[in-house]
Structure formats: C-alpha cells, structure tokens
Design a protein around this motif. Structure first.
Motif, PDB file in Angstrom:
ATOM      1  N   TRP A 143       9.970  -4.220  19.641  1.00 23.94           N
ATOM      2  CA  TRP A 143       9.326  -3.048  19.044  1.00 23.94           C
ATOM      3  C   TRP A 143       7.846  -3.311  18.767  1.00 23.94           C
ATOM      4  O   TRP A 143       7.009  -2.432  18.939  1.00 23.94           O
ATOM      5  CB  TRP A 143      10.061  -2.679  17.754  1.00 23.94           C
ATOM      6  CG  TRP A 143       9.544  -1.483  17.026  1.00 23.94           C
ATOM      7  CD1 TRP A 143       9.041  -1.451  15.764  1.00 23.94           C
ATOM      8  CD2 TRP A 143       9.503  -0.125  17.482  1.00 23.94           C
ATOM      9  NE1 TRP A 143       8.699  -0.177  15.413  1.00 23.94           N
ATOM     10  CE2 TRP A 143       8.972   0.662  16.445  1.00 23.94           C
ATOM     11  CE3 TRP A 143       9.878   0.493  18.676  1.00 23.94           C
ATOM     12  CZ2 TRP A 143       8.788   2.041  16.560  1.00 23.94           C
ATOM     13  CZ3 TRP A 143       9.698   1.868  18.797  1.00 23.94           C
ATOM     14  CH2 TRP A 143       9.157   2.626  17.750  1.00 23.94           C
ATOM     15  N   ALA A 144       7.502  -4.531  18.376  1.00 21.10           N
ATOM     16  CA  ALA A 144       6.109  -4.861  18.096  1.00 21.10           C
ATOM     17  C   ALA A 144       5.240  -4.782  19.343  1.00 21.10           C
ATOM     18  O   ALA A 144       4.019  -4.603  19.243  1.00 21.10           O
ATOM     19  CB  ALA A 144       6.020  -6.265  17.491  1.00 21.10           C
TER      20      ALA A 144
ATOM     21  N   ALA B  11      13.821   5.369  18.369  1.00 17.17           N
ATOM     22  CA  ALA B  11      13.674   3.997  17.904  1.00 17.17           C
ATOM     23  C   ALA B  11      14.821   3.155  18.451  1.00 17.17           C
ATOM     24  O   ALA B  11      15.974   3.585  18.442  1.00 17.17           O
ATOM     25  CB  ALA B  11      13.669   3.945  16.384  1.00 17.17           C
ATOM     26  N   PRO B  12      14.557   1.953  18.942  1.00 17.57           N
ATOM     27  CA  PRO B  12      15.625   1.099  19.464  1.00 17.57           C
ATOM     28  C   PRO B  12      16.625   0.718  18.376  1.00 17.57           C
ATOM     29  O   PRO B  12      16.279   0.673  17.189  1.00 17.57           O
ATOM     30  CB  PRO B  12      14.878  -0.136  19.970  1.00 17.57           C
ATOM     31  CG  PRO B  12      13.466   0.307  20.154  1.00 17.57           C
ATOM     32  CD  PRO B  12      13.225   1.352  19.113  1.00 17.57           C
ATOM     33  N   LYS B  13      17.851   0.447  18.772  1.00 15.49           N
ATOM     34  CA  LYS B  13      18.853   0.025  17.794  1.00 15.49           C
ATOM     35  C   LYS B  13      18.387  -1.266  17.119  1.00 15.49           C
ATOM     36  O   LYS B  13      17.786  -2.134  17.754  1.00 15.49           O
ATOM     37  CB  LYS B  13      20.208  -0.173  18.461  1.00 15.49           C
ATOM     38  CG  LYS B  13      20.258  -1.277  19.505  1.00 15.49           C
ATOM     39  CD  LYS B  13      21.648  -1.384  20.112  1.00 15.49           C
ATOM     40  CE  LYS B  13      21.734  -2.547  21.106  1.00 15.49           C
ATOM     41  NZ  LYS B  13      23.082  -2.653  21.709  1.00 15.49           N
TER      42      LYS B  13
ATOM     43  N   GLY C 197       9.076   4.480   6.906  1.00 15.70           N
ATOM     44  CA  GLY C 197       8.192   5.226   7.802  1.00 15.70           C
ATOM     45  C   GLY C 197       6.987   4.418   8.212  1.00 15.70           C
ATOM     46  O   GLY C 197       6.704   4.241   9.412  1.00 15.70           O
ATOM     47  N   ILE C 198       6.264   3.879   7.239  1.00 14.76           N
ATOM     48  CA  ILE C 198       5.072   3.103   7.544  1.00 14.76           C
ATOM     49  C   ILE C 198       5.437   1.752   8.128  1.00 14.76           C
ATOM     50  O   ILE C 198       4.822   1.280   9.095  1.00 14.76           O
ATOM     51  CB  ILE C 198       4.203   2.951   6.282  1.00 14.76           C
ATOM     52  CG1 ILE C 198       3.642   4.312   5.881  1.00 14.76           C
ATOM     53  CG2 ILE C 198       3.065   1.953   6.517  1.00 14.76           C
ATOM     54  CD1 ILE C 198       2.847   4.305   4.603  1.00 14.76           C
ATOM     55  N   SER C 199       6.467   1.120   7.583  1.00 14.82           N
ATOM     56  CA  SER C 199       6.854  -0.206   8.068  1.00 14.82           C
ATOM     57  C   SER C 199       7.209  -0.183   9.555  1.00 14.82           C
ATOM     58  O   SER C 199       6.753  -1.030  10.334  1.00 14.82           O
ATOM     59  CB  SER C 199       8.048  -0.729   7.260  1.00 14.82           C
ATOM     60  OG  SER C 199       8.427  -2.006   7.706  1.00 14.82           O
ATOM     61  N   ILE C 200       7.994   0.795   9.960  1.00 19.07           N
ATOM     62  CA  ILE C 200       8.394   0.888  11.371  1.00 19.07           C
ATOM     63  C   ILE C 200       7.211   1.306  12.239  1.00 19.07           C
ATOM     64  O   ILE C 200       7.023   0.785  13.343  1.00 19.07           O
ATOM     65  CB  ILE C 200       9.579   1.860  11.508  1.00 19.07           C
ATOM     66  CG1 ILE C 200      10.837   1.247  10.865  1.00 19.07           C
ATOM     67  CG2 ILE C 200       9.842   2.208  12.966  1.00 19.07           C
ATOM     68  CD1 ILE C 200      12.013   2.186  10.785  1.00 19.07           C
ATOM     69  N   ALA C 201       6.383   2.217  11.746  1.00 19.62           N
ATOM     70  CA  ALA C 201       5.246   2.689  12.540  1.00 19.62           C
ATOM     71  C   ALA C 201       4.276   1.565  12.887  1.00 19.62           C
ATOM     72  O   ALA C 201       3.687   1.553  13.969  1.00 19.62           O
ATOM     73  CB  ALA C 201       4.515   3.804  11.802  1.00 19.62           C
TER      74      ALA C 201
ATOM     75  N   MET D 225       7.819   8.699  15.582  1.00 21.93           N
ATOM     76  CA  MET D 225       7.663   9.295  14.257  1.00 21.93           C
ATOM     77  C   MET D 225       7.574  10.822  14.341  1.00 21.93           C
ATOM     78  O   MET D 225       8.161  11.538  13.528  1.00 21.93           O
ATOM     79  CB  MET D 225       6.422   8.739  13.563  1.00 21.93           C
ATOM     80  CG  MET D 225       6.532   7.288  13.181  1.00 21.93           C
ATOM     81  SD  MET D 225       7.817   7.029  11.933  1.00 21.93           S
ATOM     82  CE  MET D 225       8.412   5.416  12.424  1.00 21.93           C
ATOM     83  N   PHE D 226       6.841  11.329  15.321  1.00 17.37           N
ATOM     84  CA  PHE D 226       6.763  12.779  15.524  1.00 17.37           C
ATOM     85  C   PHE D 226       8.159  13.355  15.781  1.00 17.37           C
ATOM     86  O   PHE D 226       8.541  14.392  15.212  1.00 17.37           O
ATOM     87  CB  PHE D 226       5.851  13.110  16.707  1.00 17.37           C
ATOM     88  CG  PHE D 226       4.391  13.211  16.356  1.00 17.37           C
ATOM     89  CD1 PHE D 226       3.911  14.268  15.592  1.00 17.37           C
ATOM     90  CD2 PHE D 226       3.491  12.265  16.806  1.00 17.37           C
ATOM     91  CE1 PHE D 226       2.568  14.383  15.280  1.00 17.37           C
ATOM     92  CE2 PHE D 226       2.136  12.356  16.500  1.00 17.37           C
ATOM     93  CZ  PHE D 226       1.670  13.413  15.732  1.00 17.37           C
ATOM     94  N   ASP D 227       8.930  12.698  16.645  1.00 15.41           N
ATOM     95  CA  ASP D 227      10.274  13.192  16.967  1.00 15.41           C
ATOM     96  C   ASP D 227      11.206  13.081  15.767  1.00 15.41           C
ATOM     97  O   ASP D 227      12.052  13.956  15.529  1.00 15.41           O
ATOM     98  CB  ASP D 227      10.839  12.426  18.160  1.00 15.41           C
ATOM     99  CG  ASP D 227      10.223  12.864  19.479  1.00 15.41           C
ATOM    100  OD1 ASP D 227       9.600  13.948  19.512  1.00 15.41           O
ATOM    101  OD2 ASP D 227      10.350  12.125  20.476  1.00 15.41           O
ATOM    102  N   PHE D 228      11.067  11.998  14.991  1.00 12.28           N
ATOM    103  CA  PHE D 228      11.885  11.845  13.788  1.00 12.28           C
ATOM    104  C   PHE D 228      11.584  12.973  12.801  1.00 12.28           C
ATOM    105  O   PHE D 228      12.502  13.582  12.233  1.00 12.28           O
ATOM    106  CB  PHE D 228      11.611  10.486  13.148  1.00 12.28           C
ATOM    107  CG  PHE D 228      12.309  10.274  11.830  1.00 12.28           C
ATOM    108  CD1 PHE D 228      13.681  10.094  11.771  1.00 12.28           C
ATOM    109  CD2 PHE D 228      11.587  10.265  10.641  1.00 12.28           C
ATOM    110  CE1 PHE D 228      14.330   9.903  10.552  1.00 12.28           C
ATOM    111  CE2 PHE D 228      12.219  10.081   9.430  1.00 12.28           C
ATOM    112  CZ  PHE D 228      13.593   9.894   9.379  1.00 12.28           C
ATOM    113  N   LYS D 229      10.309  13.277  12.609  1.00 11.54           N
ATOM    114  CA  LYS D 229       9.919  14.375  11.722  1.00 11.54           C
ATOM    115  C   LYS D 229      10.554  15.686  12.186  1.00 11.54           C
ATOM    116  O   LYS D 229      11.101  16.451  11.383  1.00 11.54           O
ATOM    117  CB  LYS D 229       8.393  14.493  11.695  1.00 11.54           C
ATOM    118  CG  LYS D 229       7.856  15.686  10.912  1.00 11.54           C
ATOM    119  CD  LYS D 229       6.339  15.705  10.946  1.00 11.54           C
ATOM    120  CE  LYS D 229       5.786  16.934  10.227  1.00 11.54           C
ATOM    121  NZ  LYS D 229       6.073  18.193  10.934  1.00 11.54           N
TER     122      LYS D 229
END
Length: 498
Positions: free
Chosen positions: A57-58, A194-196, A161-165, A69-73
């Motif tokens: 992910w990094a 987001a990946p599992k 939210g911020i941590s994953i972003a 994040m847009f899709d999650f929102k």
C-alpha cells in the motif's frame, strides 16, 4: 443471537478466545447481539495482515490512494441511512445525531482526499554550492486506534482516514458497546478499493488494548476515551517506543457575559449540554453566568427551555435526545446527581425518575440541572458524561476566566458575548485547547485540528488536519550535491570553515 465478529485481512473472523461482550439496544434494554472479544492471537493475526498489506500500500502513489478515499466517501454517503440506524440501535442517540456523527467523520475523509497536496514536502534549491535540500513524508507502517462508544463512526474515521491515506495500514479497536458500524466501515473501505489488510477491526477489552500497546510491529497508537485510560495508554505505549496521541475526558464551560444574547445562549447551551444525552467529550455541562443578574435571568430562561425538551427513542424524529448507552452508565449518572445533592448544590431539575411509556426498560434519564455548584465539589471536578447541567456563578470576568483555566480538564470552552474585546482577551488567556466565541461546541473543521490541554490530552500531536498528517508520518530530509566533473575520489564530508 446475532454474533459480531472481527474483520481481519478482508474477512470475518470469529476468533478463538470464546469470550464475548453483550451489545444492548439502549431503547429497550434488551441484548441484541454478542461481540467477540479478542485474544492476543487475534491481534497477532491482524498485525500480520496489516504488515503484509502496508508494504504494498505504501508503494501506491498518493493520487491513487486519494481515489480510494473518494470512493469510500461516496459509499458511506450512499449507505448513510443504514449506518445511522445501525449506530442508533446500539448507541441510543437519535438518528439525526447519528447522521451528524457519520458526517463529521466524512469531513476528515474529505480532507484525506487531498492527501497528494499535503504530502508534497519542501524543497530548497541552491542551499549551498551545487547543493539542494528536500524533505518527504513517509508512512510509519502499522498504526492502531482505540475508540470510545460515543462516536463509533466519527472518531474511527478521524483516525484511519488520514493514516491510510498517507500510506499506513490500520488496526481499529472500537468500543465493544457499539461495534457494528466500525465493521461496516471497514467493509466499505475494502469495497472502495483498499487492499485486504489495510483496515482491520479487532474487538476486545483490556487484553486487546494491552496487545496493541505491547506489539513491536505497531508503530503508532491513537486513543480517545477517559483520562485515566488515556494516561495508561500514553505511558505504556511510549514506554514501548510507540508514537502515541491519547485524548481524555473533559468538563467544558460556557461563560455567559452580561451583554450576551441570552435567548440564543440558552438555546445553544441547552443543545450542547443535553444533546446526545450529554455523552460527548465536547458537551457543555457547566455554565458560568457572570454577575447575579445574569445568573438569575439565565436560570429562569433555562428552566423554561428544559420544559420543552423531549426525550424519546432513537427513531423518534421529534426527540432531542435518546437513552444513554447502558444501564451501568445510567446508574452512574444518577449516582452523580445524588452526590451533587449531598455536596450541597441546589438540584432545580431532577431527571432521575424519567420513564418513557412503552420503553420502561430502556436506559433513559431526563435532563437535570444544578445551581450554586462550587469549584471544590467532586461533581464539578469529575466528568459526569450525561444530561446534567451545572451552574457555577462568577462575580466577574476574572473569575470566569479562572474557572476553566484552573480545572483539571482543558478540552473545550465557550464564551457568549457581544463584546469583541472581552472575547479576544478570553480566547487569549483561557487555559483550554479549543475555544468557541458564541459557538457552544467548538469542534474545529476537519482541515484544522482537534485537541485539548491538561488531562484532556496526552501527547504533543492533535487529531486530524495537518497535525494528523504529522502524527501518521515521519519526515526524511535529503541533502544532494551534483557538481560537474565529480570523480570517484570526491569526498562527502561535514562542511567546515576551511
């Protein structure tokens, strides 16, 4: 009986502890589900999943992470009604408050959608002859959040939210009192792309908390809850070498100056004191009228306002607030009201005998109000966390500034006045982390930052905004030199005066 399981590596996990917590419907007092409580084994499983996920992910560029994040929102907004009903059924707050809970969390997700901009770093060209200096923010790795019952949507989204972003993976340990919404949010995060393993939800009690604090692969811990536990999390987490932000309790004051718009102040303070049954760390349970005339006028108007309040079930659209989260908490609030009477405060509205017809077993308590509360009283010093308003009279402005400044908590405070100079001086001098001027609940917008002082917060970094980005990242600074004709023998040394 419905079972609520952990969410690890993108799937439901029952766990092996064979320990469960009860999840009540506060409106009826009935047990509606049981939630699995994690053993150390479940936490190890979640950390292993998060480690695998974070390494990949990094490497995803910030713009693509922002698209998740847009899709999650979008997905949370599309499922707003379902999430609000789920939240209200386990917490007890009315549907409108539940939707507000979710919306305030989404505002931080909106901020996280702009993560490519805030991760850009700094650059100086020509810091020396042929030398450029630049910095970058990189993720920490696996981070964790421990969240309270009172905002089961907002506070988790503030954290993950911020941590994953910014490129971390995240393990969420929500309250076992209302765990369904956090699990649903994790499912929606996976649906958003987001990946599992990027977001895992592990339920539990002290066993799970200690496992988070002790696990060597968890690099940062964010906590919101009571001050005693916040101090425990901070001391044990930092002792284990982790970065920790731990937000604690509160006893927020509302200063009412003689020139205030009293009708508006009463409306504002009523909503801030009794809304969501007072189960908010930014509630306003202490009102400080300045001067006897102000106090008497405020008392009269607030008594009339309390008469208009309607307590009802969570789905009653006309109710101002619903039940508290548990019978244990209802008894705790009642005990504090009795203590206030014994300490000598004047109980002018007593909500302990409130009962809602047809829902006699629900965890309801009516609004209560004290007058002539003194700073030495335990009911003033402690956080009651219920629909109880205490009036502490101040003779002058100096006394009004001193009350919140000298209190053990320093989360939020508000002043109601038309005098700009008084408001400016108050905001400058008061020893509290968040100040409202004619704003009863001064929770900052998502692109600013949330955090109190004194026993309301442990650690040096606040929640969300740029403070959140700083908490969940580490800075790397590069000094580069590219001179012409550099030979293999060119030395890279610390500069001297020679």
């Amino acid at each position: 009986m419905r079972d609520i399981t952990h969410f690890i590596d993108g799937a439901s996990v029952a766990g092996t502890s064979h320990q469960f917590g009860q999840v009540f419907n506060p409106n009826t007092g009935e047990v509606q589900a049981r939630v699995a409580l994690a053993s150390v084994g479940e936490m190890d499983l979640a950390v292993a999943s998060a480690l695998r996920a974070q390494q990949l992910w990094a490497l995803v560029n910030p713009q693509r992470r922002a698209r998740v994040m847009f899709d999650f929102k979008r997905l949370v907004e599309a499922n707003m009604d379902e999430l609000a009903e789920m939240l209200s059924s386990e917490h007890g707050k009315v549907i409108a408050d539940s939707k507000g809970d979710i919306q305030r969390g989404l505002e931080v997700i909106e901020f996280a959608c702009g993560i490519p901009h805030v991760l850009k770093g700094e650059y100086t060209e020509g810091a020396g002859p042929g030398i450029d200096v630049y910095s970058m923010r990189q993720p920490l790795g696996v981070c964790a959040g421990i969240t309270p019952f009172n905002f089961p949507a907002m506070i988790p989204m503030w954290m993950f939210g911020i941590s994953i972003a910014v490129g971390n993976s995240f393990i969420l340990k929500p309250s076992e009192k209302d765990p369904s919404v956090p699990v649903r949010l994790a499912e929606l995060m996976m649906e958003a792309g987001a990946p599992k393993g990027v977001l895992n939800v592990v339920h539990g009690d002290k066993v799970a908390v200690d496992a988070i604090l002790q696990h060597p692969d968890i690099k940062a811990v964010s906590f919101v809850g009571s001050s005693d536990i916040a101090q425990y999390v901070y001391s044990h987490g930092t002792a284990a070498g982790k970065r920790v932000q731990a937000m604690g309790g509160a006893k927020n004051h509302g200063i009412v100056m003689p020139d205030a718009d009293l009708d508006q102040a009463v409306k504002d303070i009523s909503g801030a004191a009794f809304g969501s049954a007072g189960e908010r760390c930014m509630a306003l349970p202490v009102v400080v009228p300045v001067g006897a005339k102000t106090a008497e006028a405020f008392r009269e108007k607030m008594l009339a306002e309390i008469e208009t309040l309607k307590v009802g079930i969570s789905t009653d659209a006309s109710a101002q607030y619903g039940p508290v989260v548990s019978e244990v908490h209802r008894r705790r609030i009642s005990d504090y009201i009795q203590l206030g009477v014994e300490e000598g405060a004047e109980l002018i509205v007593d909500g302990r005998d409130f009962s809602l017809q047809g829902y006699e077993n629900g965890f309801f308590i009516g609004p209560s109000m004290f007058d002539h509360v003194k700073p030495g009283m335990r009911t003033y010093q402690d956080e009651i966390f219920g629909p109880v308003l205490q009036m502490v009279r101040a003779e002058n402005f100096e006394e009004a500034v001193a009350l919140p400044s000298n209190h053990q908590y320093g989360n939020g405070v508000a002043i109601f006045t038309r005098n700009g100079r008084a408001a400016r001086e108050f905001a400058s001098r008061v020893q509290v982390g968040m100040v409202g001027i004619n704003v009863p609940i001064p929770v900052p917008v998502a692109y600013h930052t949330f955090g109190g002082w004194k026993r309301s917060a442990f650690g040096d970094t606040n929640q969300h905004g740029m403070e959140g980005v700083k908490f969940y990242t580490k800075v790397k600074t590069i000094t580069a030199r590219w001179p012409e004709g550099m030979s293999e023998d060119s030395a890279f040394v610390i500069p001297t005066m020679q």
